[in-house]
Write an enzyme that holds these catalytic residues in place. Structure first.
Site, PDB file in Angstrom:
ATOM      1  NE  ARG A  50      -3.436  -2.389   2.512  1.00  0.00           N
ATOM      2  CZ  ARG A  50      -3.799  -2.664   3.888  1.00  0.00           C
ATOM      3  NH1 ARG A  50      -3.897  -2.017   4.915  1.00  0.00           N
ATOM      4  NH2 ARG A  50      -5.275  -3.812   3.720  1.00  0.00           N
ATOM      5  CG  ASP A  52       2.068   6.846   2.526  1.00  0.00           C
ATOM      6  OD1 ASP A  52       0.987   6.158   3.094  1.00  0.00           O
ATOM      7  OD2 ASP A  52       3.322   6.925   3.039  1.00  0.00           O
ATOM      8  CE1 TYR A 111       7.736   1.739  -1.301  1.00  0.00           C
ATOM      9  CE2 TYR A 111       9.035  -0.378   0.162  1.00  0.00           C
ATOM     10  CZ  TYR A 111       7.280   0.068  -0.384  1.00  0.00           C
ATOM     11  OH  TYR A 111       5.764  -0.019  -0.415  1.00  0.00           O
ATOM     12  NE  ARG A 198       6.259  10.269   2.927  1.00  0.00           N
ATOM     13  CZ  ARG A 198       5.397  10.684   3.151  1.00  0.00           C
ATOM     14  NH1 ARG A 198       4.068   9.724   3.509  1.00  0.00           N
ATOM     15  NH2 ARG A 198       4.933  11.660   4.188  1.00  0.00           N
TER      16      ARG A 198
END
Length: 248
Positions: A50, A52, A111, A198
């Site tokens: 999922r 953001d 990522y 993040r």
């Protein structure tokens, strides 16, 4: 009923994230609506992760089940036709076994976070990178990042809204490299906590600016306290690169 695995690319800027939301558009909803338009079937699209609001996808893996007889190529072409003008594209579509699951069969997720160090505002990259108007020490960031690699309690780097059962995760890779005025942060793990990437990048940014030391980063990790987080990087520069599965 046939299960199809999709590889999806998307620009996250117009969306509230991957997951269907009541208060705004999502990537999941865009694909599900396209699938309904193609097949007349109400389907649920499951993804490897999922993302953001504002986070992008280069190779998100997902799956859906279709009762109608259709080839993977025809389904991919039809979905892409119906997805326009959304910035979402199905790059690949294959039939998979009924027990293949985009989320639960996934072995690793990768990522990339993009940082641009310049004083001038971003133009075409606005929303696609984090602009820091200062020089960053990429070597110091990479060296400090290695203290986060391995199995740790990542509570400090975990969103208060995270739904994971445990804050303990194994981070396989966290590398920082420079290309001119651009820095790339690559992170790999079987799974991540909500906001983990993040949050780690935000603190590494402080290291790069000399505001934090490598010891400060280790102390924040060991504190296991969200209040000790230095900075949560914006979603703009985060990209879901790919997911790994058995047999890939």
């Amino acid at each position: 009923m046939t299960r199809f695995a999709l590889t999806v690319e998307f620009d996250g800027r117009p969306f509230m994230g991957w997951q269907r939301q009541d208060h705004g558009p999502s990537v999941q909803q865009a694909i599900e609506d396209a699938a309904f338009a193609v097949t007349g079937e109400t389907v649920v699209v499951h993804a490897a992760g999922r993302t953001d609001a504002g986070v992008h996808g280069l190779g998100m893996r997902a799956h859906l089940d279709i009762a109608r007889e259709i080839t993977p190529f025809r389904l991919m072409e039809a979905l892409n036709a119906r997805l326009r003008p959304h910035p979402v594209a199905v790059l690949d579509c294959v039939g998979v076994a009924d027990d293949w699951h985009a989320r639960f069969s996934c072995l690793a997720r990768h990522y990339e976070y993009r940082i641009v160090t310049r004083r001038a505002p971003l133009t075409w990259e606005k929303g696609l990178a984090w602009r820091i108007p200062a020089e960053l020490d990429a070597r110091a960031m990479h060296a400090a990042a290695q203290s986060l690699v391995g199995r740790h309690d990542f509570t400090t780097f975990r969103s208060a809204h995270c739904q994971s059962e445990s804050p303990v995760k194994t981070l396989d890779r966290l590398d920082v490299s420079r290309d001119g005025d651009r820095l790339l942060v690559h992170a790999s793990a079987r799974s991540f906590l909500h906001h983990q990437v993040r949050s780690m990048v935000g603190c590494l940014g402080l290291v790069g600016q000399g505001k934090w030391s490598a010891e400060d980063l280790r102390d924040a990790l060991e504190a296991r306290d969200r209040a000790r987080l230095g900075l949560n990087a914006p979603p703009d520069g985060l990209f879901f690169v790919r997911a790994d599965y058995p047999g890939d």
